[in-house]
Design a protein around this motif. Structure first.
Motif, PDB file in Angstrom:
ATOM      1  N   LEU A 137       0.831  -1.203   0.000  1.00  0.00           N
ATOM      2  CA  LEU A 137       0.000   0.000   0.000  1.00  0.00           C
ATOM      3  C   LEU A 137       0.863   1.251   0.000  1.00  0.00           C
ATOM      4  N   SER A 138       0.310   2.315  -0.569  1.00  0.00           N
ATOM      5  CA  SER A 138       0.894   3.642  -0.379  1.00  0.00           C
ATOM      6  C   SER A 138      -0.123   4.432   0.430  1.00  0.00           C
ATOM      7  N   PHE A 156     -10.090  16.041  11.101  1.00  0.00           N
ATOM      8  CA  PHE A 156      -9.029  16.524  10.205  1.00  0.00           C
ATOM      9  C   PHE A 156      -9.272  17.982   9.771  1.00  0.00           C
ATOM     10  N   PHE A 160      -3.235  20.770  13.121  1.00  0.00           N
ATOM     11  CA  PHE A 160      -2.457  19.917  14.039  1.00  0.00           C
ATOM     12  C   PHE A 160      -1.895  20.775  15.163  1.00  0.00           C
ATOM     13  N   LEU A 205       6.786  14.294   4.270  1.00  0.00           N
ATOM     14  CA  LEU A 205       5.418  13.753   4.344  1.00  0.00           C
ATOM     15  C   LEU A 205       4.570  14.564   5.331  1.00  0.00           C
TER      16      LEU A 205
HETATM   17  C1  HEC Z   1      -4.739   0.964   4.924  1.00  0.00           C
HETATM   18  C2  HEC Z   1      -5.248   2.321   4.867  1.00  0.00           C
HETATM   19  C3  HEC Z   1      -4.326   3.461   5.213  1.00  0.00           C
HETATM   20  C4  HEC Z   1      -3.072   3.720   4.726  1.00  0.00           C
HETATM   21  C5  HEC Z   1      -2.273   2.904   3.749  1.00  0.00           C
HETATM   22  C6  HEC Z   1      -2.671   4.978   5.307  1.00  0.00           C
HETATM   23  N1  HEC Z   1      -3.643   5.454   6.118  1.00  0.00           N
HETATM   24 FE1  HEC Z   1      -3.663   7.243   7.038  1.00  0.00          FE
HETATM   25  N2  HEC Z   1      -5.421   6.790   7.899  1.00  0.00           N
HETATM   26  C7  HEC Z   1      -6.127   5.619   7.724  1.00  0.00           C
HETATM   27  C8  HEC Z   1      -7.230   5.584   8.644  1.00  0.00           C
HETATM   28  C9  HEC Z   1      -8.239   4.456   8.775  1.00  0.00           C
HETATM   29  C10 HEC Z   1      -7.166   6.780   9.382  1.00  0.00           C
HETATM   30  C11 HEC Z   1      -7.984   7.139  10.576  1.00  0.00           C
HETATM   31  C12 HEC Z   1      -8.984   8.164  10.513  1.00  0.00           C
HETATM   32  C13 HEC Z   1      -9.388   8.501  11.934  1.00  0.00           C
HETATM   33  O1  HEC Z   1      -9.218   7.662  12.851  1.00  0.00           O
HETATM   34  O2  HEC Z   1      -9.840   9.620  12.122  1.00  0.00           O
HETATM   35  C14 HEC Z   1      -6.027   7.528   8.870  1.00  0.00           C
HETATM   36  C15 HEC Z   1      -5.671   8.771   9.298  1.00  0.00           C
HETATM   37  C16 HEC Z   1      -4.623   9.523   8.783  1.00  0.00           C
HETATM   38  C17 HEC Z   1      -4.313  10.877   9.131  1.00  0.00           C
HETATM   39  C18 HEC Z   1      -5.028  11.677  10.190  1.00  0.00           C
HETATM   40  C19 HEC Z   1      -6.135  12.542   9.747  1.00  0.00           C
HETATM   41  C20 HEC Z   1      -6.455  13.480  10.890  1.00  0.00           C
HETATM   42  O3  HEC Z   1      -7.590  13.561  11.301  1.00  0.00           O
HETATM   43  O4  HEC Z   1      -5.498  14.169  11.331  1.00  0.00           O
HETATM   44  C21 HEC Z   1      -3.213  11.238   8.450  1.00  0.00           C
HETATM   45  C22 HEC Z   1      -2.496  12.566   8.504  1.00  0.00           C
HETATM   46  C23 HEC Z   1      -2.826  10.113   7.655  1.00  0.00           C
HETATM   47  N3  HEC Z   1      -3.722   9.104   7.864  1.00  0.00           N
HETATM   48  C24 HEC Z   1      -1.726  10.067   6.832  1.00  0.00           C
HETATM   49  C25 HEC Z   1      -1.276   8.920   6.211  1.00  0.00           C
HETATM   50  C26 HEC Z   1      -0.004   8.818   5.543  1.00  0.00           C
HETATM   51  C27 HEC Z   1       0.997   9.944   5.412  1.00  0.00           C
HETATM   52  C28 HEC Z   1       0.075   7.554   5.061  1.00  0.00           C
HETATM   53  C29 HEC Z   1       1.222   6.931   4.337  1.00  0.00           C
HETATM   54  C30 HEC Z   1       2.508   6.943   5.046  1.00  0.00           C
HETATM   55  C31 HEC Z   1      -1.158   6.872   5.409  1.00  0.00           C
HETATM   56  N4  HEC Z   1      -1.951   7.724   6.114  1.00  0.00           N
HETATM   57  C32 HEC Z   1      -1.455   5.574   5.044  1.00  0.00           C
HETATM   58  C33 HEC Z   1      -5.848   4.635   6.819  1.00  0.00           C
HETATM   59  C34 HEC Z   1      -4.668   4.554   6.098  1.00  0.00           C
END
Ligand code: HEC
Length: 223
Positions: A137-138, A156, A160, A205
């Motif tokens: 995954l990315s 979100f 932050f 990032l």
């Molecule tokens: C397999 C799915 C998946 C992948 C791959 C993933 N994320 Fe997430 N990400 C999520 C989920 C689910 C949430 C949770 C949302 C929540 O709990 O509010 C999240 C939340 C976030 C948030 C927080 C949003 C907030 O409310 O501040 C950020 C920033 C973020 N991801 C960045 C990244 C980054 C950068 C990467 C790659 C390094 C990444 N994500 C890879 C599923 C993923």
């Protein structure tokens, strides 16, 4: 005997939570492949099927591997935890050590001001980079490509640091900075090691995520 049952029940609870969280992701991954195939393939239907099947197969293998890994990890973790008399907390959340800003760390990006364009360009590049994860995954696999901003919740909309359900539920962190949230996604959904704290990958990032947050909130941004 009853202690064993208790352990088993906690393990099952943990596994089912893990699956509840994995399932929508699989749907996203499969959906993404279908979308890509539809958009990119104008010739035959033959090209379409293998992509989807391969992705689904990959996704389901991944789910099984995760269940096994989780079971082993839980067994080990629990043995240690019990030895130290900490079994209670462990079933609730993992340690935040790997994803929390370490002592003496100085972030190289800003959550309040504009970020250098070179950080943003590099950050966007890494957002699409599947080599950051161990599961193919990315970041964009889950969060969508340019401007789709998928998978983010209403939290979100706040700058932050702020509360994010995943960080709070899985790591017990009441709120997170952008770099900490990147680390949470590295360790949890990306199933990888956290990035080096002061390294350019984490810094770019994080800078990129600050701008994505501004875009998501409808504010002026540099993307
Ligand atoms: C397999 C799915 C998946 C992948 C791959 C993933 N994320 Fe997430 N990400 C999520 C989920 C689910 C949430 C949770 C949302 C929540 O709990 O509010 C999240 C939340 C976030 C948030 C927080 C949003 C907030 O409310 O501040 C950020 C920033 C973020 N991801 C960045 C990244 C980054 C950068 C990467 C790659 C390094 C990444 N994500 C890879 C599923 C993923």
């Amino acid at each position: 005997m009853s202690q064993h049952d208790d352990k088993r029940r906690r393990l099952l609870g943990r596994l089912s939570r893990q699956f509840a969280y994995t399932a929508p992701v699989l749907a996203l991954v499969a959906g993404g492949a279908a979308l890509q195939a539809t958009a990119g393939n104008t010739s035959t239907e033959a090209g379409f099927a293998p992509v989807t099947e391969a992705t689904l197969l990959l996704a389901s293998n991944h789910g099984e591997a995760e269940a096994e890994g989780e079971a082993e990890g839980e067994a080990e973790g629990e043995a240690e935890g019990e030895a130290e008399g900490e079994a209670e907390g462990e079933a609730e959340a993992q340690s935040s050590d790997a994803v929390q800003r370490p002592d003496g760390y100085t972030p190289g990006y800003s959550e309040t001001d504009a970020n250098p364009q070179e950080l943003l360009v590099r950050g966007e590049e890494l957002y699409y980079d599947t080599s950051l994860s161990t599961n193919g995954l990315s970041c964009a696999s889950c969060h969508g490509s340019d401007g789709q901003d998928m998978g983010y919740k209403a939290t979100f909309e706040q700058p932050f640091p702020h509360r994010v359900a995943m960080a709070s539920d899985q790591f017990g962190m009441p709120e997170v900075h952008a770099d900490e949230m990147v680390q949470v996604c590295m360790v949890a959904p990306m199933e990888a090691e956290p990035l080096e704290w002061e390294g350019e990958a984490l810094q770019s990032l994080s800078a990129y995520m600050v701008e994505v947050q501004r875009r998501f909130a409808g504010e002026t941004h540099d993307l």
